[in-house]
Design a protein around this motif. Sequence first.
Motif, PDB file in Angstrom:
ATOM      1  N   VAL A 153     -15.857 -37.712 -24.580  1.00  0.00           N
ATOM      2  CA  VAL A 153     -15.894 -38.643 -23.453  1.00  0.00           C
ATOM      3  C   VAL A 153     -14.687 -38.408 -22.555  1.00  0.00           C
ATOM      4  CG1 VAL A 153     -15.684 -41.077 -22.846  1.00  0.00           C
ATOM      5  CG2 VAL A 153     -17.169 -40.421 -24.712  1.00  0.00           C
ATOM      6  N   ILE A 154     -14.900 -38.429 -21.254  1.00  0.00           N
ATOM      7  CA  ILE A 154     -13.778 -38.317 -20.329  1.00  0.00           C
ATOM      8  C   ILE A 154     -13.796 -39.529 -19.390  1.00  0.00           C
ATOM      9  CG2 ILE A 154     -14.967 -36.837 -18.621  1.00  0.00           C
ATOM     10  CD1 ILE A 154     -12.253 -35.240 -18.584  1.00  0.00           C
ATOM     11  N   ALA A 155     -12.622 -40.133 -19.184  1.00  0.00           N
ATOM     12  CA  ALA A 155     -12.549 -41.341 -18.356  1.00  0.00           C
ATOM     13  C   ALA A 155     -11.528 -41.140 -17.240  1.00  0.00           C
ATOM     14  CB  ALA A 155     -12.150 -42.545 -19.198  1.00  0.00           C
ATOM     15  N   GLY A 156     -11.854 -41.636 -16.061  1.00  0.00           N
ATOM     16  CA  GLY A 156     -10.938 -41.560 -14.925  1.00  0.00           C
ATOM     17  C   GLY A 156     -10.828 -42.905 -14.239  1.00  0.00           C
ATOM     18  N   VAL A 157      -9.607 -43.245 -13.821  1.00  0.00           N
ATOM     19  CA  VAL A 157      -9.382 -44.528 -13.137  1.00  0.00           C
ATOM     20  C   VAL A 157      -8.828 -44.256 -11.746  1.00  0.00           C
ATOM     21  CG1 VAL A 157      -7.991 -46.627 -13.129  1.00  0.00           C
ATOM     22  CG2 VAL A 157      -9.030 -45.854 -15.242  1.00  0.00           C
ATOM     23  N   PHE A 158      -9.398 -44.899 -10.759  1.00  0.00           N
ATOM     24  CA  PHE A 158      -8.932 -44.779  -9.380  1.00  0.00           C
ATOM     25  C   PHE A 158      -8.591 -46.166  -8.856  1.00  0.00           C
ATOM     26  CE2 PHE A 158     -11.548 -41.218 -10.349  1.00  0.00           C
ATOM     27  CZ  PHE A 158     -10.953 -40.144  -9.716  1.00  0.00           C
TER      28      PHE A 158
END
Lengths: 203, 237
Positions: B45-50
Amino acid sequence: MRKIVIPGEKLASAEEKNNGDHTFVEEGKIVSEVFGVLTESNNYMNVNPLGGRYIPREDDKIIGVVTSKKYKGCIIEFNSAYTAYVSTEDSDYSVGEVILAKIEDVNEVNEVRASDIMKLYDGKLVEMTPSFVPRLIGRKGSMISMIKDETGCTIFVGRNGRLWIKGDKEQVRRVEKAVKKIEEEAPTSGLTKRIEELLEEKT
Amino acid sequence: MTELIKNGKRQDDRKPEEMRDLSIEAGVLKRADGSAYLEWGSNKVIAGVFGPQKCIPQHISNPYKAILKFRYNMAPFSVDDRKRPGPDRRSTEISKVSKEALESALILRHFPNTMIEIFVEVLQAAAGTRCASLTAASVALADAGVPMKDMVAACAAGKIGDEVVLDLAKEEDNAGKADVPIAIKPKSGDIVLLQMDGDLTPEEFDETLSLAKEGCMKVSEEQQKALQEKYEMEEGE
């Protein structure tokens, strides 16, 4: 090496210490609310975040970019969740120009009004994490003046994590390298010395 | 079909209360404000926050706090039979419950009129992806410098055969009796997400819940380690 804390980490008892920046009190304990570096001063537990965007504060100097024009003013983007309004009755600004400004006023929903604007020409705009800006400046400006002396560049530092560097192409590159190193090693101590070494070895 | 649990050993040689291997790395995406990559068994799983950033569309913004957007998405190649790309009933539900779980832990009032966007991509799925994505999202949020009261940790427990086990693998999930994914705030022990698939007696449910909570505590330790390691690594360079 200063202590790195994670959100929700208990720092101290609320009876013994005061809660400073980026902390809150819960069940008699001071708790960190961000991922950052713990610093203690005057009995205050402060946490300096290791990331995150710039939060506008009154009297801060910022470097921004004009993004749009409004009637008698323009909107400035400055690496934050918010934009600033600048009144420009006397002079004309065009979209894309880089400016240095002082934050005049921030209201409760973080709407920003800026003034004391100055256009910046012919330099390079470099970005870094806003919370490391004090590290870049150093104690009483020791770090930044050292970099300025070593490279002979004109540097303006915005509290919002933006730098504007003007000078010889090769020297500007050296400043960028130093800034990158500061950003990577901000939580460690003895940084000024290492930056000095880095700048010396390149000449 | 082979038995799922035999002499206290599961198909992948785990004990009933043993979790699959979990590893998390923080700060993997250069252009995101915060990010995390997680491997949990064969889940990837890969998660990104903007953000916090300008709220788009403007009319959904809240002048009292930041709003949260959560997107859980499964890659078409993440499962054995190709998944039809795009949002579906399942991923919309997971996005909603995950968002609500995180909302209770984040301190959103510091950023009025803004939004925080969280994107989680499941690259490889093998049961327990909602727990994996929530765990990764939590690390990514901390990496992005978003203030929070506590870091949300998630883990599932369930029932296979007649036994209550922690962290169901894919075969166990498909053929098992029940699956209970939960997410907690480890410091207070508050439950922020609780779902159940299958049937459990009240006694079994209590047992499952306490087992899942223990799992969450282990997950929480991994999360803390991931964040601590981010700066140790850079120091060694």
